[in-house]
Write a protein that holds these residues in place. Structure first.
Motif, PDB file in Angstrom:
ATOM      1  N   TYR A  46     -13.642 -61.849  -8.239  1.00 47.14           N
ATOM      2  CA  TYR A  46     -13.939 -61.003  -9.398  1.00 47.14           C
ATOM      3  C   TYR A  46     -12.806 -60.007  -9.599  1.00 47.14           C
ATOM      4  O   TYR A  46     -12.426 -59.286  -8.672  1.00 47.14           O
ATOM      5  CB  TYR A  46     -15.263 -60.263  -9.189  1.00 47.14           C
ATOM      6  CG  TYR A  46     -16.455 -61.189  -9.066  1.00 47.14           C
ATOM      7  CD1 TYR A  46     -17.183 -61.573 -10.180  1.00 47.14           C
ATOM      8  CD2 TYR A  46     -16.835 -61.692  -7.827  1.00 47.14           C
ATOM      9  CE1 TYR A  46     -18.271 -62.429 -10.081  1.00 47.14           C
ATOM     10  CE2 TYR A  46     -17.919 -62.542  -7.704  1.00 47.14           C
ATOM     11  CZ  TYR A  46     -18.637 -62.913  -8.838  1.00 47.14           C
ATOM     12  OH  TYR A  46     -19.707 -63.762  -8.724  1.00 47.14           O
ATOM     13  N   ASN A  48     -11.717 -56.925 -12.245  1.00 48.89           N
ATOM     14  CA  ASN A  48     -12.208 -56.052 -13.307  1.00 48.89           C
ATOM     15  C   ASN A  48     -13.654 -56.400 -13.684  1.00 48.89           C
ATOM     16  O   ASN A  48     -14.054 -56.311 -14.846  1.00 48.89           O
ATOM     17  CB  ASN A  48     -11.314 -56.131 -14.543  1.00 48.89           C
ATOM     18  CG  ASN A  48      -9.897 -55.680 -14.249  1.00 48.89           C
ATOM     19  OD1 ASN A  48      -9.676 -54.720 -13.517  1.00 48.89           O
ATOM     20  ND2 ASN A  48      -8.927 -56.391 -14.816  1.00 48.89           N
ATOM     21  N   GLY A  49     -14.419 -56.834 -12.682  1.00 49.35           N
ATOM     22  CA  GLY A  49     -15.822 -57.137 -12.896  1.00 49.35           C
ATOM     23  C   GLY A  49     -16.104 -58.492 -13.484  1.00 49.35           C
ATOM     24  O   GLY A  49     -17.264 -58.819 -13.757  1.00 49.35           O
ATOM     25  N   ARG A  50     -15.061 -59.319 -13.690  1.00 45.49           N
ATOM     26  CA  ARG A  50     -15.268 -60.631 -14.298  1.00 45.49           C
ATOM     27  C   ARG A  50     -14.897 -61.732 -13.320  1.00 45.49           C
ATOM     28  O   ARG A  50     -13.915 -61.630 -12.595  1.00 45.49           O
ATOM     29  CB  ARG A  50     -14.456 -60.758 -15.585  1.00 45.49           C
ATOM     30  CG  ARG A  50     -14.847 -59.714 -16.627  1.00 45.49           C
ATOM     31  CD  ARG A  50     -14.204 -59.966 -17.966  1.00 45.49           C
ATOM     32  NE  ARG A  50     -14.585 -58.942 -18.923  1.00 45.49           N
ATOM     33  CZ  ARG A  50     -15.737 -58.931 -19.610  1.00 45.49           C
ATOM     34  NH1 ARG A  50     -16.595 -59.939 -19.425  1.00 45.49           N
ATOM     35  NH2 ARG A  50     -16.004 -57.969 -20.458  1.00 45.49           N
ATOM     36  N   ARG A  51     -15.689 -62.772 -13.365  1.00 42.80           N
ATOM     37  CA  ARG A  51     -15.478 -63.904 -12.467  1.00 42.80           C
ATOM     38  C   ARG A  51     -14.303 -64.741 -12.928  1.00 42.80           C
ATOM     39  O   ARG A  51     -14.175 -65.048 -14.126  1.00 42.80           O
ATOM     40  CB  ARG A  51     -16.756 -64.747 -12.413  1.00 42.80           C
ATOM     41  CG  ARG A  51     -16.696 -65.925 -11.467  1.00 42.80           C
ATOM     42  CD  ARG A  51     -18.072 -66.517 -11.270  1.00 42.80           C
ATOM     43  NE  ARG A  51     -18.032 -67.662 -10.362  1.00 42.80           N
ATOM     44  CZ  ARG A  51     -19.057 -68.061  -9.618  1.00 42.80           C
ATOM     45  NH1 ARG A  51     -20.195 -67.398  -9.673  1.00 42.80           N
ATOM     46  NH2 ARG A  51     -18.951 -69.106  -8.830  1.00 42.80           N
ATOM     47  N   GLU A  52     -13.464 -65.135 -11.964  1.00 45.13           N
ATOM     48  CA  GLU A  52     -12.265 -65.910 -12.304  1.00 45.13           C
ATOM     49  C   GLU A  52     -12.583 -67.365 -12.597  1.00 45.13           C
ATOM     50  O   GLU A  52     -12.060 -67.947 -13.523  1.00 45.13           O
ATOM     51  CB  GLU A  52     -11.254 -65.833 -11.153  1.00 45.13           C
ATOM     52  CG  GLU A  52     -10.386 -64.596 -11.176  1.00 45.13           C
ATOM     53  CD  GLU A  52      -9.144 -64.782 -10.327  1.00 45.13           C
ATOM     54  OE1 GLU A  52      -9.131 -65.712  -9.498  1.00 45.13           O
ATOM     55  OE2 GLU A  52      -8.196 -64.009 -10.488  1.00 45.13           O
ATOM     56  N   ARG A  54     -15.667 -70.746 -12.088  1.00 48.47           N
ATOM     57  CA  ARG A  54     -17.024 -71.142 -11.750  1.00 48.47           C
ATOM     58  C   ARG A  54     -17.086 -71.996 -10.496  1.00 48.47           C
ATOM     59  O   ARG A  54     -18.111 -72.096  -9.862  1.00 48.47           O
ATOM     60  CB  ARG A  54     -17.642 -71.912 -12.925  1.00 48.47           C
ATOM     61  CG  ARG A  54     -17.971 -71.028 -14.109  1.00 48.47           C
ATOM     62  CD  ARG A  54     -19.060 -70.035 -13.781  1.00 48.47           C
ATOM     63  NE  ARG A  54     -19.269 -69.092 -14.858  1.00 48.47           N
ATOM     64  CZ  ARG A  54     -20.113 -68.075 -14.803  1.00 48.47           C
ATOM     65  NH1 ARG A  54     -20.788 -67.873 -13.681  1.00 48.47           N
ATOM     66  NH2 ARG A  54     -20.253 -67.246 -15.812  1.00 48.47           N
ATOM     67  N   GLU A 189     -23.028 -60.478 -12.863  1.00 52.36           N
ATOM     68  CA  GLU A 189     -21.933 -61.014 -13.673  1.00 52.36           C
ATOM     69  C   GLU A 189     -22.090 -60.663 -15.146  1.00 52.36           C
ATOM     70  O   GLU A 189     -21.106 -60.648 -15.893  1.00 52.36           O
ATOM     71  CB  GLU A 189     -21.846 -62.529 -13.483  1.00 52.36           C
ATOM     72  CG  GLU A 189     -21.345 -62.934 -12.103  1.00 52.36           C
ATOM     73  CD  GLU A 189     -21.390 -64.434 -11.876  1.00 52.36           C
ATOM     74  OE1 GLU A 189     -21.932 -65.140 -12.756  1.00 52.36           O
ATOM     75  OE2 GLU A 189     -20.893 -64.896 -10.826  1.00 52.36           O
ATOM     76  N   ASP A 190     -23.335 -60.380 -15.554  1.00 51.22           N
ATOM     77  CA  ASP A 190     -23.563 -59.949 -16.936  1.00 51.22           C
ATOM     78  C   ASP A 190     -23.272 -58.463 -17.131  1.00 51.22           C
ATOM     79  O   ASP A 190     -23.387 -57.959 -18.252  1.00 51.22           O
ATOM     80  CB  ASP A 190     -25.023 -60.234 -17.331  1.00 51.22           C
ATOM     81  CG  ASP A 190     -25.312 -61.723 -17.424  1.00 51.22           C
ATOM     82  OD1 ASP A 190     -24.351 -62.489 -17.654  1.00 51.22           O
ATOM     83  OD2 ASP A 190     -26.480 -62.119 -17.253  1.00 51.22           O
ATOM     84  N   ASP A 191     -22.917 -57.766 -16.049  1.00 51.06           N
ATOM     85  CA  ASP A 191     -22.602 -56.334 -16.127  1.00 51.06           C
ATOM     86  C   ASP A 191     -21.239 -56.099 -15.471  1.00 51.06           C
ATOM     87  O   ASP A 191     -21.150 -55.594 -14.353  1.00 51.06           O
ATOM     88  CB  ASP A 191     -23.694 -55.522 -15.423  1.00 51.06           C
ATOM     89  CG  ASP A 191     -23.527 -54.018 -15.642  1.00 51.06           C
ATOM     90  OD1 ASP A 191     -22.545 -53.617 -16.302  1.00 51.06           O
ATOM     91  OD2 ASP A 191     -24.369 -53.254 -15.141  1.00 51.06           O
ATOM     92  N   PRO A 192     -20.132 -56.458 -16.155  1.00 46.50           N
ATOM     93  CA  PRO A 192     -18.799 -56.321 -15.553  1.00 46.50           C
ATOM     94  C   PRO A 192     -18.460 -54.894 -15.160  1.00 46.50           C
ATOM     95  O   PRO A 192     -17.732 -54.669 -14.185  1.00 46.50           O
ATOM     96  CB  PRO A 192     -17.860 -56.836 -16.652  1.00 46.50           C
ATOM     97  CG  PRO A 192     -18.721 -57.677 -17.538  1.00 46.50           C
ATOM     98  CD  PRO A 192     -20.080 -57.044 -17.492  1.00 46.50           C
ATOM     99  N   ALA A 196     -17.098 -54.081 -11.447  1.00 51.84           N
ATOM    100  CA  ALA A 196     -15.754 -53.522 -11.307  1.00 51.84           C
ATOM    101  C   ALA A 196     -15.697 -52.440 -10.238  1.00 51.84           C
ATOM    102  O   ALA A 196     -14.609 -52.056  -9.793  1.00 51.84           O
ATOM    103  CB  ALA A 196     -15.278 -52.968 -12.649  1.00 51.84           C
TER     104      ALA A 196
END
Length: 389
Positions: A46, A48-52, A54, A189-192, A196
Motif C-alpha cells: 500500500y 499513500n493508502g492505495r493498493r498496488e 490485486r 482499502e475503501d478508506d485510503p 495512509a
C-alpha cells in the motif's frame, strides 16, 4: 528437531484449507512452487493508502516495497520515511506451519520467540516489543448459535489473531475458523486516508473489530443468562429440571470463563497502546486506541458481572433443590406417621394371646377399623394444616 518439524509440515494434507492458494510462500529466501498449498491468504503493498496490485506474492511485495523503480525513487525525497518511502506491506496468513512462515520471518527479521508463538498459537492476549517491531496477540470470540442451551452446549468459540507490526509492514497470522480479516481489509482499502497512516492504522482496525466482536458476543451471552434465570425462578419449572438447570448453569459458567480469558488479559495491552507513546504507532491513531480500550473495559465489566450473576443463580438453584428435598422428606415423614397407626394396632392384635379384649366382641372389627380411620384422618388433617402435605 528442525528436521522433524519440516517433515511434519511436508506430510500435512495438501487440502487442509480446502484448496490451493494463488500465493506461493517464501522459504529460505526463495519462492516455492505456486501450485503448493500456501498459508498466505492475501498480500499487498500500500502506497499513500492505495493498493498496488490485486495479486502479489510475499516475495514480489518485498521487492516492490524495498526496491523502487529509479524514476519513482527520484520523484520522492529519498527514503526519509524508511524503506518504501512510507509504503507498507500487509501479509495475511492462516495457520502457517513453521516451514511456511520461516522465509517471511527471516525476510522481515521477526524475533524467533514471537515466530514460535505465532506458529503454535494457544497464547494469552499480550503486547510485546521486539527490537523494531510489536507483537500483539488477540483472542477472537464467536458466539455459537443453538436452539436450546443444554449442559453440553458450546456457547463461545475462540480463535487467535497475531500481528507483527513494523515500520513498513504488518503481518497477521490467524488461527481458527473465525475472525476472518478479509472484510476488514476491503473496508480499509475503501478508506485510503486511514490506510495512509501506516501499519498502526491496520493494527487499530483489527483491535477494534475484535473488541466489537466481544460486544456482540456479550449481548448474546446475556440473553442466554436471562433465559436460564427465568427458567430457574419460574414457578412452572418441574422437579425433573432441578439437576438439568444446575448442569446448564455450570456449562454456561465454563463458557463465560473462556470468554473472560480472552477479554481480561487484553486490558493491559490496550492501555499501553492508548497511553504510552510508541515509535511504531501513529500519534493520531493512538487516540483511537483509547476508544477501543474503553469498549474493552465495558466488556470486561460485563463478563465479570456474568460470573457473579451465574454464581448467584447457581446458589439459588441449589437452595431450591435443598428446599424441595426438605419438602419431600416432610411428606415422606408425614405419610410414615399416618401409616404407623394401623401398623401399630394391627401389630397389637396380631399377638397370639388367648385372653385379649374385644376378640370375642361382635362389633370389635368395625370398631377397630373406625378408630384407625379416625386417627389417620386426624393426623392427616393436622399435617395438611401445617403445610407438610
Amino acid at each position: 528437531m528442525s528436521m522433524i518439524r519440516d517433515l511434519r509440515a511436508a506430510v500435512r494434507p495438501a487440502l487442509r484449507r480446502g484448496g490451493r492458494s494463488p500465493y506461493p510462500y517464501v522459504h529460505d529466501g526463495s519462492v516455492v512452487d505456486a501450485t503448493a498449498t500456501s498459508a498466505v491468504v492475501d498480500c499487498a503493498v500500500y502506497r499513500n493508502g492505495r493498493r498496488e496490485s490485486r495479486h502479489m506474492t510475499p516475495a514480489e511485495a518485498l521487492r516492490s516495497l524495498r526496491h523502487r523503480e529509479p524514476g519513482e525513487a527520484q520523484g520522492q525525497q529519498g527514503r526519509q520515511d524508511g524503506p518504501g518511502g512510507g509504503a507498507f506491506v500487509w501479509i495475511g496468513l492462516h495457520e502457517p506451519t513453521e516451514r511456511e512462515f520461516s522465509g517471511i520471518a527471516r525476510e522481515f527479521g521477526l524475533h524467533p520467540l514471537a515466530v514460535e508463538d505465532a506458529v503454535h498459537a494457544h497464547q494469552r492476549p499480550k503486547l510485546e516489543r521486539y527490537d523494531d517491531s510489536l507483537f500483539t496477540v488477540f483472542k477472537t470470540i464467536h458466539y455459537v448459535e443453538h436452539a436450546e442451551l443444554t449442559d453440553s452446549s458450546e456457547v463461545v468459540e475462540t480463535g487467535e489473531v497475531m500481528c507483527f507490526t513494523g515500520r513498513d509492514y504488518i503481518i497477521t497470522v490467524r488461527h481458527g475458523g473465525q475472525g476472518s480479516l478479509r472484510t476488514l481489509r476491503h473496508r480499509l482499502e475503501d478508506d485510503p486516508g486511514l490506510l495512509a497512516r501506516g501499519p498502526s492504522a491496520v493494527l487499530h482496525a483489527i483491535a477494534d473489530q475484535v473488541v466489537d466482536g466481544y460486544l456482540a458476543v456479550a449481548d448474546a451471552v446475556q440473553d442466554d443468562i436471562d433465559e436460564v434465570e427465568i427458567q430457574v425462578f419460574s414457578e412452572s419449572a418441574g422437579k425433573g429440571r432441578r439437576g438439568r438447570d444446575a448442569g446448564r448453569i455450570y456449562q454456561l459458567k465454563r463458557e463465560v470463563l473462556e470468554f473472560k480469558r480472552a477479554v481480561s488479559p487484553l486490558l493491559r495491552p490496550m492501555q499501553l497502546l492508548s497511553e504510552r507513546p510508541m515509535r511504531l504507532v501513529d500519534p493520531d491513531i493512538q487516540k483511537y486506541f483509547r476508544d477501543v480500550a474503553d469498549h474493552l473495559t465495558r466488556v470486561n465489566e460485563q463478563v465479570l458481572s456474568f460470573d457473579d450473576l451465574l454464581n448467584s443463580i447457581l446458589q439459588a438453584n441449589l437452595a431450591q433443590a435443598t428446599v424441595a428435598q426438605n419438602e419431600d422428606m416432610r411428606k415422606i415423614t408425614s405419610w410414615a406417621a399416618i401409616f404407623a397407626v394401623p401398623t401399630m394396632i394391627a401389630g397389637i392384635y396380631g399377638m397370639n394371646f388367648e385372653y385379649m379384649p374385644e376378640l370375642q366382641w361382635r362389633y370389635g372389627y368395625p370398631a377397630v377399623m373406625t378408630v384407625i380411620v379416625g386417627i389417620c384422618y386426624a393426623i392427616h388433617r393436622g399435617f395438611k394444616r401445617n403445610g407438610w402435605l
